[in-house]
Each structure stands twice: as structure tokens, then as C-alpha cells.
Scaffold this motif. Structure first.
Motif, PDB file in Angstrom:
ATOM      1  N   MET A  37       2.600  -8.274 -18.010  1.00  0.00           N
ATOM      2  CA  MET A  37       2.791  -7.590 -16.730  1.00  0.00           C
ATOM      3  C   MET A  37       2.111  -6.217 -16.767  1.00  0.00           C
ATOM      4  SD  MET A  37       4.537  -9.616 -14.783  1.00  0.00           S
ATOM      5  CE  MET A  37       5.448  -8.786 -13.471  1.00  0.00           C
ATOM      6  N   ARG A  38       1.668  -5.787 -15.585  1.00  0.00           N
ATOM      7  CA  ARG A  38       1.082  -4.448 -15.440  1.00  0.00           C
ATOM      8  C   ARG A  38       1.966  -3.673 -14.460  1.00  0.00           C
ATOM      9  NH1 ARG A  38      -4.406  -5.876 -12.656  1.00  0.00           N
ATOM     10  NH2 ARG A  38      -5.282  -3.945 -13.464  1.00  0.00           N
ATOM     11  N   ASN A  39       2.021  -2.354 -14.662  1.00  0.00           N
ATOM     12  CA  ASN A  39       2.728  -1.484 -13.720  1.00  0.00           C
ATOM     13  C   ASN A  39       1.660  -0.692 -12.961  1.00  0.00           C
ATOM     14  OD1 ASN A  39       4.668   0.007 -12.386  1.00  0.00           O
ATOM     15  ND2 ASN A  39       5.338   1.173 -14.188  1.00  0.00           N
ATOM     16  N   LEU A  40       1.537  -0.964 -11.678  1.00  0.00           N
ATOM     17  CA  LEU A  40       0.519  -0.280 -10.886  1.00  0.00           C
ATOM     18  C   LEU A  40       1.166   0.809 -10.042  1.00  0.00           C
ATOM     19  CD1 LEU A  40      -1.790  -3.223  -9.719  1.00  0.00           C
ATOM     20  CD2 LEU A  40      -1.905  -1.822 -11.801  1.00  0.00           C
ATOM     21  N   PHE A  41       0.522   1.964 -10.050  1.00  0.00           N
ATOM     22  CA  PHE A  41       0.991   3.148  -9.325  1.00  0.00           C
ATOM     23  C   PHE A  41      -0.049   3.479  -8.260  1.00  0.00           C
ATOM     24  CE2 PHE A  41       0.778   7.857  -8.991  1.00  0.00           C
ATOM     25  CZ  PHE A  41       2.064   8.130  -8.571  1.00  0.00           C
ATOM     26  N   MET A  42       0.379   3.616  -7.014  1.00  0.00           N
ATOM     27  CA  MET A  42      -0.560   3.840  -5.919  1.00  0.00           C
ATOM     28  C   MET A  42      -0.058   4.953  -5.005  1.00  0.00           C
ATOM     29  SD  MET A  42      -1.622  -0.076  -4.984  1.00  0.00           S
ATOM     30  CE  MET A  42      -2.109  -1.164  -6.346  1.00  0.00           C
ATOM     31  N   LYS A  43      -0.975   5.464  -4.184  1.00  0.00           N
ATOM     32  CA  LYS A  43      -0.558   6.392  -3.130  1.00  0.00           C
ATOM     33  C   LYS A  43      -0.967   5.812  -1.787  1.00  0.00           C
ATOM     34  CE  LYS A  43      -0.059  10.717  -5.573  1.00  0.00           C
ATOM     35  NZ  LYS A  43      -0.201  12.183  -5.497  1.00  0.00           N
ATOM     36  N   VAL A  44      -0.088   5.970  -0.811  1.00  0.00           N
ATOM     37  CA  VAL A  44      -0.323   5.425   0.523  1.00  0.00           C
ATOM     38  C   VAL A  44      -0.145   6.522   1.585  1.00  0.00           C
ATOM     39  CG1 VAL A  44       2.086   4.605   0.725  1.00  0.00           C
ATOM     40  CG2 VAL A  44       0.296   3.553   2.139  1.00  0.00           C
ATOM     41  N   THR A  45      -1.043   6.498   2.551  1.00  0.00           N
ATOM     42  CA  THR A  45      -0.991   7.401   3.709  1.00  0.00           C
ATOM     43  C   THR A  45      -0.588   6.561   4.910  1.00  0.00           C
ATOM     44  OG1 THR A  45      -2.782   8.730   2.807  1.00  0.00           O
ATOM     45  CG2 THR A  45      -2.398   8.925   5.154  1.00  0.00           C
ATOM     46  N   TYR A  46       0.351   7.030   5.695  1.00  0.00           N
ATOM     47  CA  TYR A  46       0.700   6.246   6.883  1.00  0.00           C
ATOM     48  C   TYR A  46       1.119   7.107   8.056  1.00  0.00           C
ATOM     49  CZ  TYR A  46       5.340   6.578   4.624  1.00  0.00           C
ATOM     50  OH  TYR A  46       6.472   7.020   3.986  1.00  0.00           O
ATOM     51  N   ASP A  47       0.805   6.563   9.238  1.00  0.00           N
ATOM     52  CA  ASP A  47       1.296   7.094  10.503  1.00  0.00           C
ATOM     53  C   ASP A  47       2.602   6.352  10.753  1.00  0.00           C
ATOM     54  OD1 ASP A  47       1.931   7.346  13.199  1.00  0.00           O
ATOM     55  OD2 ASP A  47      -0.150   7.393  13.846  1.00  0.00           O
ATOM     56  N   GLY A  48       3.718   7.064  10.679  1.00  0.00           N
ATOM     57  CA  GLY A  48       5.022   6.406  10.742  1.00  0.00           C
ATOM     58  C   GLY A  48       5.522   6.086  12.147  1.00  0.00           C
ATOM     59  N   THR A  49       4.705   6.408  13.154  1.00  0.00           N
ATOM     60  CA  THR A  49       5.155   6.285  14.554  1.00  0.00           C
ATOM     61  C   THR A  49       5.771   4.924  14.863  1.00  0.00           C
ATOM     62  OG1 THR A  49       3.361   7.765  15.185  1.00  0.00           O
ATOM     63  CG2 THR A  49       4.427   6.521  16.971  1.00  0.00           C
ATOM     64  N   HIS A  50       5.120   3.874  14.406  1.00  0.00           N
ATOM     65  CA  HIS A  50       5.531   2.536  14.828  1.00  0.00           C
ATOM     66  C   HIS A  50       6.420   1.804  13.818  1.00  0.00           C
ATOM     67  CE1 HIS A  50       3.013   3.127  18.219  1.00  0.00           C
ATOM     68  NE2 HIS A  50       1.919   3.227  17.498  1.00  0.00           N
ATOM     69  N   TYR A  51       6.944   2.534  12.815  1.00  0.00           N
ATOM     70  CA  TYR A  51       7.762   1.882  11.786  1.00  0.00           C
ATOM     71  C   TYR A  51       9.184   2.428  11.762  1.00  0.00           C
ATOM     72  CZ  TYR A  51       3.240   0.152  10.572  1.00  0.00           C
ATOM     73  OH  TYR A  51       2.017  -0.457  10.664  1.00  0.00           O
ATOM     74  N   PHE A  52      10.099   1.578  11.302  1.00  0.00           N
ATOM     75  CA  PHE A  52      11.499   2.000  11.132  1.00  0.00           C
ATOM     76  C   PHE A  52      11.661   2.697   9.779  1.00  0.00           C
ATOM     77  CE2 PHE A  52      12.628  -1.900  13.907  1.00  0.00           C
ATOM     78  CZ  PHE A  52      12.506  -1.149  15.073  1.00  0.00           C
ATOM     79  N   GLY A  53      10.740   3.609   9.470  1.00  0.00           N
ATOM     80  CA  GLY A  53      10.801   4.339   8.216  1.00  0.00           C
ATOM     81  C   GLY A  53      10.102   3.612   7.091  1.00  0.00           C
ATOM     82  N   PHE A  54      10.165   4.220   5.886  1.00  0.00           N
ATOM     83  CA  PHE A  54       9.485   3.598   4.750  1.00  0.00           C
ATOM     84  C   PHE A  54      10.248   2.394   4.221  1.00  0.00           C
ATOM     85  CE2 PHE A  54       8.422   2.744   0.421  1.00  0.00           C
ATOM     86  CZ  PHE A  54       7.034   2.772   0.455  1.00  0.00           C
ATOM     87  N   GLN A  55      11.538   2.608   3.965  1.00  0.00           N
ATOM     88  CA  GLN A  55      12.301   1.627   3.186  1.00  0.00           C
ATOM     89  C   GLN A  55      12.751   0.409   3.988  1.00  0.00           C
ATOM     90  OE1 GLN A  55      15.142   2.918  -0.031  1.00  0.00           O
ATOM     91  NE2 GLN A  55      16.614   2.180   1.481  1.00  0.00           N
ATOM     92  N   THR A  56      12.683  -0.756   3.341  1.00  0.00           N
ATOM     93  CA  THR A  56      13.082  -2.018   3.964  1.00  0.00           C
ATOM     94  C   THR A  56      14.440  -1.915   4.653  1.00  0.00           C
ATOM     95  OG1 THR A  56      11.804  -3.268   2.390  1.00  0.00           O
ATOM     96  CG2 THR A  56      13.596  -4.448   3.459  1.00  0.00           C
ATOM     97  N   GLN A  57      14.498  -2.414   5.894  1.00  0.00           N
ATOM     98  CA  GLN A  57      15.725  -2.425   6.705  1.00  0.00           C
ATOM     99  C   GLN A  57      15.971  -3.860   7.152  1.00  0.00           C
ATOM    100  OE1 GLN A  57      17.419   0.332   7.335  1.00  0.00           O
ATOM    101  NE2 GLN A  57      15.908   1.727   6.455  1.00  0.00           N
TER     102      GLN A  57
END
Lengths: 269, 269
Positions: free
Chosen positions: B1-21
Motif C-alpha cells: 500500500m502507498r499513502n498519498l498526500f494531496m492538496k485540493v482547491t475548491y469553490d465550496g459554493t455548491h457543496y454541503f461542506g468538505f466532509q461526507t454527509q
């Protein structure tokens, strides 16, 4: 009657350009509807010029005659309350009845924005042409400078242009690179803004200039090729028409401050 | 297994936040679906923290384990091709299996943006709180500085917070005014950015800080009132929760460069 002169900022993404079209949904339609809603009058506004579908404006001037006695300082807020949120009237002046936004315009500045960073910017998607492949910006600017002067710009005009003369003057033009969003140790080349100021512009002129300069930046043409393209007076000599979304009408100026008859000295917001 | 670390940019206007709901439509869902589409694996990503509905991120870190052997340099483009255009993965690294985006985070910086100009900016509608009424920015910054330190920030936390301790550290905070879009001779006061860097933030903490500082800017509270509000350890002592759209997770940093075990030294995009 009063002649009111205003400036409007708009995100052109969702409109079929500034000028009224048979299909509707133009910035002009929205402004005329807001004025009608506010005053009860059917007015026809005159702008400094049209912008294409998807093109934006930071400062598009327009004027119209009205019998309304609404005080000048109320107009911006009153119209903005009746406009969609992507169209904002920012300035209002009362000018002589003879003043005409298009005929009196002396200089227009357009800005074209290329995002040269590796990845698109989700906050600027509608306002930038994303070009992550390396661009030779100094070569582009060298080519751009060759367009300054008074020329027949037929090579840089849409074949659909109906103007009898394609002679215009470009007073100045330059490029600026904003590196504030570049990630360190990346291939990001910044956000590249091109500003072009002229007496007036032909249909698609700034976009064809940009499409040609991008080919210079990619090494497909040389900066000195611009001179021959201009001389050809043939649309086929130039490059493609760059995407509308990167373009914005940046500013329109009228008389020089000293001799300004139309706008300065008028009552101001 | 590999552990991948990433960075993400987002416009949050159309989402119910970052975390799964339960309702779905979160940034996390989009990322996990893109990874599943690319690798065929069902993964659960770990981010540095959650962001509320409508809040944006310039650099939200996350990591996940994968058996995929896709080379590191392909991940960003491959995920972006499978993501909506308002979510863009900008960096990818391979890190030790023990690395955890939330636990290893040392400093988080949020930025809150107020448009203090008379009229809204149609190009920034989704990223600014429009406040055309005059704000005393030096007083706001004086109040802001009183929040720097290690305190129990209960007064600035949502009543719904479930954290056992509300003690956090704010390392630094400052304000910047961008006057580039101010119209001359206007009441425009610029675009006011507030940057706050801390060890971590409680639910709604930056937004409640901003809602309180806006009251300071309006003259409804004094800068020195902040000390008493902090001491009260009572949400009712602070001001309202400022609108989500002005807030963005600006940056998250990990170990100091010299001692960085997790991220530096890893293979980089």
C-alpha cells in the motif's frame, strides 16, 4: 428630459453579449428592463460599444434619456435592486443632452487574461483562458508592441465585420504577470494579463490579437511576423480567435480632464 | 500500500461542506468518487479538517491509502479529469504510511474577505461578504490582535461543538486592504482580507470572530471588549456568525522545514 451617463460592471458568462439580440438575454435588455421597472419608461440605452457573448466588463459606459426626476444619488442602488446580481451599476452622472457614450469615447482599454499555471483556478474559471503549456511572454510582448500605432487591422478583424474602414489606433499595450497564485517549485508561469488601449476595436479584434500572440508565445510564430500579418490585411494571415471568457472591457475614457465638456463638471453620484 | 498526500482547491459554493454527509454532495464525496473511478478502489480520505457548507479552500490537504501503482506525476491530472471543475487537485506526494493529514497538521491559516466597497463585485460574489457601511479597520485589527495567544475560545465556538477542550492557540493574525478595485472619489473602502493562523479552529470559530470584529468595525463594540468576550467562555458574549461565503481555508502547514519527516523528502509531483 435628462441625459444620464452610467458605468456598469458585468460578468458576461450567462449573457448573449451586451447588445440586444433577437434571442434576448443580453446585458442591454437587463438594463433597459430595470430602468423600465424603476421609471415606467421604455428607454433605449446607448453604450460605448458592444461586447461579445461571454465577454465581461469592469466599466462599460452607457447613457439614456429619461423624464424621471429620481435624484442622481439614488440611481445605482435602485437599478441594482432590479438587476440580476452579475450586473452592477457603479457610477451615475447627469450629462448634457448632446452627450453620446459611443461617439464621445476617446480610448478603450481591454484586458485579456491567460492562466499560465499548471492547473485551472476554480475561483477564476469564467474569467481566464487556461494555457498550462509554456509561453514565451517576452516574445508575446515584443509582438504586441508591433501592433501599436495607426493601422488597417483587417487581419485582426472578424470576416463578418461590416465597418467601411478597418483603420484604428492602438495607443498602448503591455503585459503583466501576476505570480501570487504560483505554487513554489512548480511549472506555474503565473496569470498573464494583456492590456490594450485603442481608439476603438473591430469585431473580435482583441481576441484575434490574443490568439495570434499565443502562437508567438508557443513558438509557432515569431514576434516580427506580426508586421507581415498586419500588412497582409487578410484575416487568414492571423491566428485563431481566443476564447471569449478571458476578455473584459476594462475601461473607457472620454475627454482629457482639462477639456472635458461632457462628463466632468456634471453632477456626480 | 502507498499513502498519498494531496492538496485540493475548491469553490465550496455548491457543496454541503468538505466532509461526507448523509445528504451527499460534499467535496469529500467528489474526491472519493474520482479516486474510485480512477483506481477501482473504494477509499476513505482523511483531510486536515472539515470546512462548512459554502466555505472555500485554496489548499486543503488530504491523504489516503491506495494499492494503485499509478505514477505520482499522473495523479493530479487524472483526478482533475474526473472531478467537477470547481474542485482542482494541485499537488500530490507520497508519504510514510503513518502520516495523517489531520493529526500531523501544525498550523492552519484561514482568510476571511469583506468587500467594503459601495457596490458588490460581480466577479467575486461567491467569495466576499459585502459590507458597504463604513468599517473602522484599525479598531478591528486591534481587536483581532487580542485573540492571539493560547485561550479557551468557547465564546467563539458553535454551541454545537462536541470537542472536549476548547483551548486552541492563535499564532498570528492580521488584516490587509486591497484598494485596487476602489473607484476614485467614492466611498469605497477596499476589499478587506483577514488572515488568522492557529493550531486548529473550533466549529464556526473564524466566522464568529469575524462577526464580532465587524461589530467592532461598526462601532458597536470596542477593541478592548474582545478580552472580556474571551474570558466569558460563553457563545452569547460574542457577535453573530459571519456568512460562510467570505471564508476560505488558505493554507495548512506541517512540520518545520528542517525537521519535516512526513512530507519533505517524499517524492513530489
Amino acid at each position: 428630459m435628462r441625459n444620464l451617463f452610467m458605468k456598469v460592471t458585468y460578468d458576461g458568462t450567462h449573457y448573449f453579449g451586451f447588445q440586444t439580440q433577437p434571442e434576448g438575454n443580453t446585458v442591454q435588455d437587463m438594463l433597459e428592463q430595470a430602468i423600465a421597472h424603476l421609471t415606467g419608461e421604455t428607454v433605449k440605452i446607448t453604450a460605448s460599444g458592444r461586447t461579445d457573448a461571454g465577454v465581461h466588463a469592469y466599466g462599460q459606459p452607457f447613457n439614456f434619456e429619461t423624464a424621471s426626476q429620481i435624484p442622481l444619488e439614488r440611481w445605482c442602488l435602485a437599478l441594482n435592486a432590479r438587476l440580476p446580481e452579475d450586473i452592477v451599476v457603479t457610477e451615475a452622472y447627469e450629462v448634457p443632452l448632446s452627450f453620446h457614450s459611443r461617439r464621445a469615447a476617446k480610448r478603450k482599454t481591454y484586458r485579456y487574461t491567460i492562466n499560465g499555471n499548471r492547473f485551472p483556478d476554480p475561483f477564476q474559471l469564467r474569467y481566464q483562458f487556461h494555457h498550462p503549456v509554456a509561453l514565451d511572454v517576452p516574445a508575446m510582448e515584443e509582438g504586441l508592441k508591433k501592433l501599436i500605432g495607426t493601422y488597417d487591422y483587417t487581419s485582426f478583424a472578424s470576416r463578418k465585420s461590416t465597418k467601411t474602414s478597418h483603420v484604428r489606433t492602438i495607443f498602448s499595450a503591455h503585459m503583466e504577470i501576476d505570480r501570487s497564485m504560483c505554487r513554489p517549485d512548480s511549472s506555474d508561469q503565473g496569470v498573464i494579463h494583456t492590456y490594450i488601449t485603442g481608439s476603438g476595436f473591430l469585431q473580435h479584434m482583441v481576441r484575434i490579437i490574443m490568439g495570434t500572440l499565443i502562437q508567438v508565445g508557443e513558438g509557432k510564430r515569431k514576434p516580427e511576423d506580426i508586421t507581415g500579418i498586419l500588412a497582409a490585411c487578410n484575416r487568414a494571415a492571423a491566428g485563431p480567435t481566443a476564447m471569449a471568457k478571458g476578455l473584459a472591457l476594462w475601461n473607457v475614457s472620454y475627454e482629457d480632464p482639462g477639456e472635458q465638456a461632457g462628463v466632468t463638471g456634471s453632477k456626480k453620484l
